[in-house]
Design an enzyme around this catalytic site. Structure first.
Site, mmCIF file in Angstrom:
data_model
loop_
_atom_site.group_PDB
_atom_site.id
_atom_site.type_symbol
_atom_site.label_atom_id
_atom_site.label_comp_id
_atom_site.label_asym_id
_atom_site.label_seq_id
_atom_site.Cartn_x
_atom_site.Cartn_y
_atom_site.Cartn_z
ATOM 1 N N GLU A 159 37.513 40.038 41.618
ATOM 2 C CA GLU A 159 38.135 41.310 41.230
ATOM 3 C C GLU A 159 39.667 41.179 41.277
ATOM 4 O OE1 GLU A 159 38.001 45.994 42.710
ATOM 5 O OE2 GLU A 159 37.451 44.383 44.080
ATOM 6 N N HIS A 160 40.194 40.733 42.408
ATOM 7 C CA HIS A 160 41.635 40.517 42.578
ATOM 8 C C HIS A 160 41.900 39.039 42.873
ATOM 9 C CE1 HIS A 160 40.750 44.633 44.209
ATOM 10 N NE2 HIS A 160 41.734 44.950 43.392
ATOM 11 N N HIS A 180 37.785 47.524 53.266
ATOM 12 C CA HIS A 180 37.064 48.506 52.456
ATOM 13 C C HIS A 180 35.651 48.746 52.980
ATOM 14 C CE1 HIS A 180 39.672 49.763 49.218
ATOM 15 N NE2 HIS A 180 40.081 48.524 49.048
ATOM 16 N N ASP A 197 46.914 48.176 43.884
ATOM 17 C CA ASP A 197 45.969 49.259 44.139
ATOM 18 C C ASP A 197 46.576 50.635 43.913
ATOM 19 O OD1 ASP A 197 43.574 48.064 44.653
ATOM 20 O OD2 ASP A 197 43.697 48.169 46.829
ATOM 21 N N HIS A 220 15.806 49.543 1.237
ATOM 22 C CA HIS A 220 17.197 49.095 1.278
ATOM 23 C C HIS A 220 17.564 48.467 -0.073
ATOM 24 C CE1 HIS A 220 16.902 49.580 5.621
ATOM 25 N NE2 HIS A 220 18.180 49.233 5.753
ATOM 26 N N GLN A 258 41.435 43.867 51.574
ATOM 27 C CA GLN A 258 40.172 44.111 50.883
ATOM 28 C C GLN A 258 39.005 44.143 51.850
ATOM 29 O OE1 GLN A 258 40.038 44.999 47.452
ATOM 30 N NE2 GLN A 258 42.108 45.198 48.262
#
Length: 418
Positions: A316-317, A251, A350, A409, A248
């Protein structure tokens, strides 16, 4: 490099953890202004503006690309794409929900109807990089949901991307990118149809454009940098965990990579593996910067405390790289995806495990979910009131409406039982 070390026993740990994991997605005023100008121009001048910005920023002219047959790419790539597609599709088919309804004793019928979106726009980064996995992860659930048309935009798409698009059922590929592509999809032009929702990753200009057009169209999410959090008990080889952290961190420089463990010797072993393996990585500069900025090895009192800290971070992971991961699974409440056991590398998730790799980041896993079939469906309420219910429910509605001071109404309900 020496990775940051923290301990839950140390004074001020909470503040240090908050500083480490906080991601301030502060918007660059220059980017905001530039994107706002591009979007306004595309809305006003349509195709002419798209052509000008595409030539200016991507140095290409907009055009439609033909989808690439799997036979036109290397056999090993074709086989991998086909296998990944089958697994991703099989997983997402489990997410299909049906419309439902029920009828009450007096004949009133209530229900929910699910219908797919008509048209979806898929953004795929172009240039030297190729992201066929991104195509599959975004297009497959849309097709499973029943989306009628998928329009993909990508500046100068790679052959692997075009092959993935063909496999996933993308209907049209247009060679444009950047904020102008987002504007074209959101507003529509003479040659590019307006979509209902835009999905897919991009650079800061693409992300800002998606932010600004939200409301005109739907978007998948505003994603932050990639994140991985590993909880380890020492049973997984230190080299494996170090490489998972790298997976990761490579990235981008803002990626987050954290290991939590109650075993100090294990933290030492992973630190040694990082030192050993980093020099051989192609993207070692990016990895090193990410680990320095947002990486850490954290000593916890036990595995339960590690899970509690993980829930605060909501990564995230998350990898549960422990001997008995099932025992910890129930203690994890906030994560985009959870990988159980030493054999479950995040990298497999992934690409080809099956679940979607478009996941909530920056702590949003506390309230958000992975991209799925449900993101490409609309839910519509169905209400068919019987004559008898028009009386009983009408009286309730009249009373509540009068309490809110909404006389029209109240009268609308009353007319049906007076």
């Amino acid at each position: 490099m020496k990775l940051r070390r923290l301990s839950t026993r140390s004074p001020g740990f909470g503040a240090k953890l908050a500083a480490l994991t906080r991601y301030d997605a502060a918007q660059d005023p220059v980017v905001q202004k530039t994107v706002r100008k591009i979007l306004a121009d595309v809305r006003k001048r349509g195709d002419a503006a798209v052509r000008e910005y595409t030539k200016k920023f991507d140095r290409v002219s907009p055009k439609d690309f033909s989808l690439t047959s799997l036979k036109a790419i290397p056999p090993e790539h074709a086989g991998a794409l086909r296998a990944a597609h089958e697994r991703i599709r099989a997983f997402h088919e489990k997410q299909i929900q049906e419309s439902w309804q029920f009828t009450e004793a007096d004949g009133t019928r209530l229900g929910q109807r699910l219908t797919p979106l008509d048209r979806v726009g898929l953004y795929v980064p172009g240039g030297k990089a190729a992201y066929p996995s991104s195509v599959l992860m975004n297009a497959v659930p849309a097709k499973v949901a029943g989306v009628r048309e998928i329009v993909m935009v990508s500046p100068n798409p790679h052959p692997l991307v075009l092959a993935a698009a063909a496999l996933a059922g993308v209907d049209r590929v247009i060679g444009i990118g950047g904020a102008q592509a987002i504007g074209a999809l959101a507003y529509g032009t003479k040659s590019i149809p307006r979509v209902d929702k835009i999905v897919g990753p991009g650079n800061v200009y693409v992300a800002e454009a998606k932010r600004q057009v939200f409301g005109e169209v739907g978007i998948d999410m505003l994603a932050g940098p990639s994140e991985i959090l590993v909880i380890g008990d020492g049973s997984a080889p230190a080299d494996w965990v170090a490489m998972d952290l790298f997976s990761q961190a490579e990235h981008d420089e803002s990626a987050q990579a954290i290991l939590l463990s109650p075993e100090e010797r294990y933290l030492d072993a992973v630190a040694s593996s990082i030192e050993k393996l980093l020099p051989g990585m192609e993207r070692r500069t990016v990895i090193s910067t990410a680990l320095k900025n947002r990486g850490a090895l954290i000593l916890t009192r036990d595995l339960e405390e590690a899970c509690a800290i993980a829930n605060r971070i909501a990564p995230e992971h998350m990898e549960l790289a422990v001997e008995e991961p099932e025992k910890l699974l129930s203690k994890v409440r906030a994560a985009g995806a959870i990988f159980l056991g030493r054999w479950s590398s995040e990298a497999i998730g992934d690409y080809c495990a099956g679940p979607n790799h478009v996941l909530p980041t920056a702590g949003t896993a506390r309230f958000s979910s992975p991209l799925g079939v449900y993101d490409f469906q609309k839910r519509t309420s169905i209400i068919a009131v019987s004559r008898g219910s028009a009386i009983t429910l009408g009286k309730i509605a009249k009373t509540l409406a009068e309490g809110e001071g909404l006389s029209a109404h109240a009268r609308a309900a009353e007319m049906r039982f007076k």
